[in-house]
Design a protein around this motif. Sequence first.
Motif, PDB file in Angstrom:
ATOM      1  N   UNK A 133       0.836  -1.194   0.000  1.00  0.00           N
ATOM      2  CA  UNK A 133       0.000   0.000   0.000  1.00  0.00           C
ATOM      3  C   UNK A 133       0.874   1.247   0.000  1.00  0.00           C
ATOM      4  N   UNK A 134       0.572   2.175  -0.908  1.00  0.00           N
ATOM      5  CA  UNK A 134       1.190   3.490  -0.861  1.00  0.00           C
ATOM      6  C   UNK A 134       2.108   3.842  -2.000  1.00  0.00           C
ATOM      7  N   UNK A 135       2.806   2.845  -2.555  1.00  0.00           N
ATOM      8  CA  UNK A 135       3.827   3.121  -3.565  1.00  0.00           C
ATOM      9  C   UNK A 135       3.491   2.436  -4.890  1.00  0.00           C
ATOM     10  N   UNK A 136       4.103   2.906  -6.003  1.00  0.00           N
ATOM     11  CA  UNK A 136       3.896   2.236  -7.285  1.00  0.00           C
ATOM     12  C   UNK A 136       4.322   0.772  -7.206  1.00  0.00           C
ATOM     13  N   UNK A 151       1.175   9.038  -2.441  1.00  0.00           N
ATOM     14  CA  UNK A 151       1.314   9.711  -1.149  1.00  0.00           C
ATOM     15  C   UNK A 151       2.032  11.047  -1.266  1.00  0.00           C
ATOM     16  N   UNK A 152       1.553  12.007  -0.514  1.00  0.00           N
ATOM     17  CA  UNK A 152       2.187  13.322  -0.457  1.00  0.00           C
ATOM     18  C   UNK A 152       3.135  13.347   0.739  1.00  0.00           C
ATOM     19  N   UNK A 153       4.450  13.473   0.503  1.00  0.00           N
ATOM     20  CA  UNK A 153       5.407  13.430   1.616  1.00  0.00           C
ATOM     21  C   UNK A 153       5.363  14.647   2.523  1.00  0.00           C
ATOM     22  N   UNK A 154       4.593  15.658   2.156  1.00  0.00           N
ATOM     23  CA  UNK A 154       4.619  16.915   2.902  1.00  0.00           C
ATOM     24  C   UNK A 154       3.458  17.108   3.872  1.00  0.00           C
ATOM     25  N   UNK A 155       2.624  16.099   4.047  1.00  0.00           N
ATOM     26  CA  UNK A 155       1.556  16.267   5.044  1.00  0.00           C
ATOM     27  C   UNK A 155       1.263  14.955   5.760  1.00  0.00           C
ATOM     28  N   UNK A 156       0.637  15.087   6.920  1.00  0.00           N
ATOM     29  CA  UNK A 156       0.420  13.943   7.798  1.00  0.00           C
ATOM     30  C   UNK A 156      -0.905  13.229   7.553  1.00  0.00           C
ATOM     31  N   UNK A 157      -1.694  13.706   6.605  1.00  0.00           N
ATOM     32  CA  UNK A 157      -3.023  13.135   6.416  1.00  0.00           C
ATOM     33  C   UNK A 157      -3.012  11.795   5.687  1.00  0.00           C
ATOM     34  N   UNK A 158      -1.843  11.345   5.217  1.00  0.00           N
ATOM     35  CA  UNK A 158      -1.756  10.055   4.531  1.00  0.00           C
ATOM     36  C   UNK A 158      -2.272   8.901   5.388  1.00  0.00           C
ATOM     37  N   UNK A 159      -2.164   9.063   6.703  1.00  0.00           N
ATOM     38  CA  UNK A 159      -2.543   7.962   7.584  1.00  0.00           C
ATOM     39  C   UNK A 159      -4.046   7.693   7.574  1.00  0.00           C
ATOM     40  N   UNK A 160      -4.832   8.678   7.188  1.00  0.00           N
ATOM     41  CA  UNK A 160      -6.292   8.533   7.280  1.00  0.00           C
ATOM     42  C   UNK A 160      -6.827   7.507   6.275  1.00  0.00           C
ATOM     43  N   UNK A 161      -6.574   7.655   4.977  1.00  0.00           N
ATOM     44  CA  UNK A 161      -7.088   6.626   4.060  1.00  0.00           C
ATOM     45  C   UNK A 161      -6.449   5.265   4.286  1.00  0.00           C
ATOM     46  N   UNK A 162      -5.187   5.247   4.734  1.00  0.00           N
ATOM     47  CA  UNK A 162      -4.503   3.974   4.935  1.00  0.00           C
ATOM     48  C   UNK A 162      -5.183   3.130   6.003  1.00  0.00           C
ATOM     49  N   UNK A 163      -5.877   3.772   6.938  1.00  0.00           N
ATOM     50  CA  UNK A 163      -6.568   3.019   7.987  1.00  0.00           C
ATOM     51  C   UNK A 163      -7.671   2.130   7.410  1.00  0.00           C
ATOM     52  N   UNK A 164      -8.126   2.437   6.195  1.00  0.00           N
ATOM     53  CA  UNK A 164      -9.154   1.619   5.549  1.00  0.00           C
ATOM     54  C   UNK A 164      -8.657   0.214   5.223  1.00  0.00           C
ATOM     55  N   UNK A 165      -7.350   0.049   5.118  1.00  0.00           N
ATOM     56  CA  UNK A 165      -6.789  -1.256   4.753  1.00  0.00           C
ATOM     57  C   UNK A 165      -7.198  -2.323   5.762  1.00  0.00           C
ATOM     58  N   UNK A 166      -7.024  -2.022   7.043  1.00  0.00           N
ATOM     59  CA  UNK A 166      -7.410  -2.980   8.072  1.00  0.00           C
ATOM     60  C   UNK A 166      -8.908  -3.208   8.119  1.00  0.00           C
ATOM     61  N   UNK A 167      -9.674  -2.160   7.856  1.00  0.00           N
ATOM     62  CA  UNK A 167     -11.127  -2.285   7.886  1.00  0.00           C
ATOM     63  C   UNK A 167     -11.641  -3.160   6.749  1.00  0.00           C
ATOM     64  N   UNK A 168     -11.078  -2.971   5.553  1.00  0.00           N
ATOM     65  CA  UNK A 168     -11.517  -3.772   4.408  1.00  0.00           C
ATOM     66  C   UNK A 168     -11.101  -5.233   4.555  1.00  0.00           C
ATOM     67  N   UNK A 169      -9.856  -5.452   4.957  1.00  0.00           N
ATOM     68  CA  UNK A 169      -9.408  -6.828   5.172  1.00  0.00           C
ATOM     69  C   UNK A 169     -10.215  -7.491   6.279  1.00  0.00           C
ATOM     70  N   UNK A 170     -10.471  -6.738   7.352  1.00  0.00           N
ATOM     71  CA  UNK A 170     -11.225  -7.288   8.462  1.00  0.00           C
ATOM     72  C   UNK A 170     -12.651  -7.640   8.081  1.00  0.00           C
ATOM     73  N   UNK A 171     -13.302  -6.748   7.344  1.00  0.00           N
ATOM     74  CA  UNK A 171     -14.679  -6.991   6.911  1.00  0.00           C
ATOM     75  C   UNK A 171     -14.793  -8.263   6.090  1.00  0.00           C
ATOM     76  N   UNK A 172     -13.953  -8.363   5.049  1.00  0.00           N
ATOM     77  CA  UNK A 172     -14.087  -9.493   4.128  1.00  0.00           C
ATOM     78  C   UNK A 172     -13.569 -10.800   4.716  1.00  0.00           C
ATOM     79  N   UNK A 173     -12.552 -10.720   5.580  1.00  0.00           N
ATOM     80  CA  UNK A 173     -12.082 -11.954   6.215  1.00  0.00           C
ATOM     81  C   UNK A 173     -13.110 -12.451   7.216  1.00  0.00           C
TER      82      UNK A 173
END
Length: 207
Positions: A133-136, A151-173
């Motif tokens: 997740x995050x890179x080409x 990802x934009x290296x100049x701001x801290x908001x990258x963490x917000x959409x990334x939190x969806x990874x655990x939610x999506x994996x958790x839901x479907x598993x």
Amino acid sequence: MLLSVLLISDLPAIKNIQPEIQQIIKQGNLLLQNANEFKKLASEKFQRVVFLGSGSMLGIARECHLKLQELTDGQIVCKHDSFLGFRHGPRAVTNENTLLVYLFSANDFVYQYELDLALAIANEPRDIKCLSIGRPENKELNSSLNIDLQLNPNHQLNIIPTSLVGQLLGLYKSLSLGLDPDNPSVSGAISRVVKGVTIYNHPIIKK
């Protein structure tokens, strides 16, 4: 909630970060557009999942770990660590039934170290699956799924959409294991509302 906390911490700058907010909306939508790929990945028979992240992404790795483990009622054992920390003892947890989730950094310097570890694992004789997740896409990693969030290296908001990874994996598993994602704990050990906590008077607080 996380976005609210980050915005409240610097209210005067809210108008200035509108472009960044629009960017994380796009990133979140990209992850949701890949929901079927997450569903397909969740149907595979892995028994362990390790989430790796650096800096602020380490916190998101921990949240993803907790979400997936909770939604699968502990049937899937999860861990989280930093990329550098995982190089040593914690790496012993991996086997052929492990899924590694790489939450790559937006910082190019940090990413070099992360990629080194990911490539080392990809070159092991064991066939350990990974989600990037995050890179080409890097074909040498042989990822089951790769999502470039630009990802934009100049701001801290990258963490917000990334939190969806655990939610999506958790839901479907959770669904693949025949559980109810809204109430996955068969024993009732875990509930939506934390119970049994007593609030005690602190010694410095006068009654």
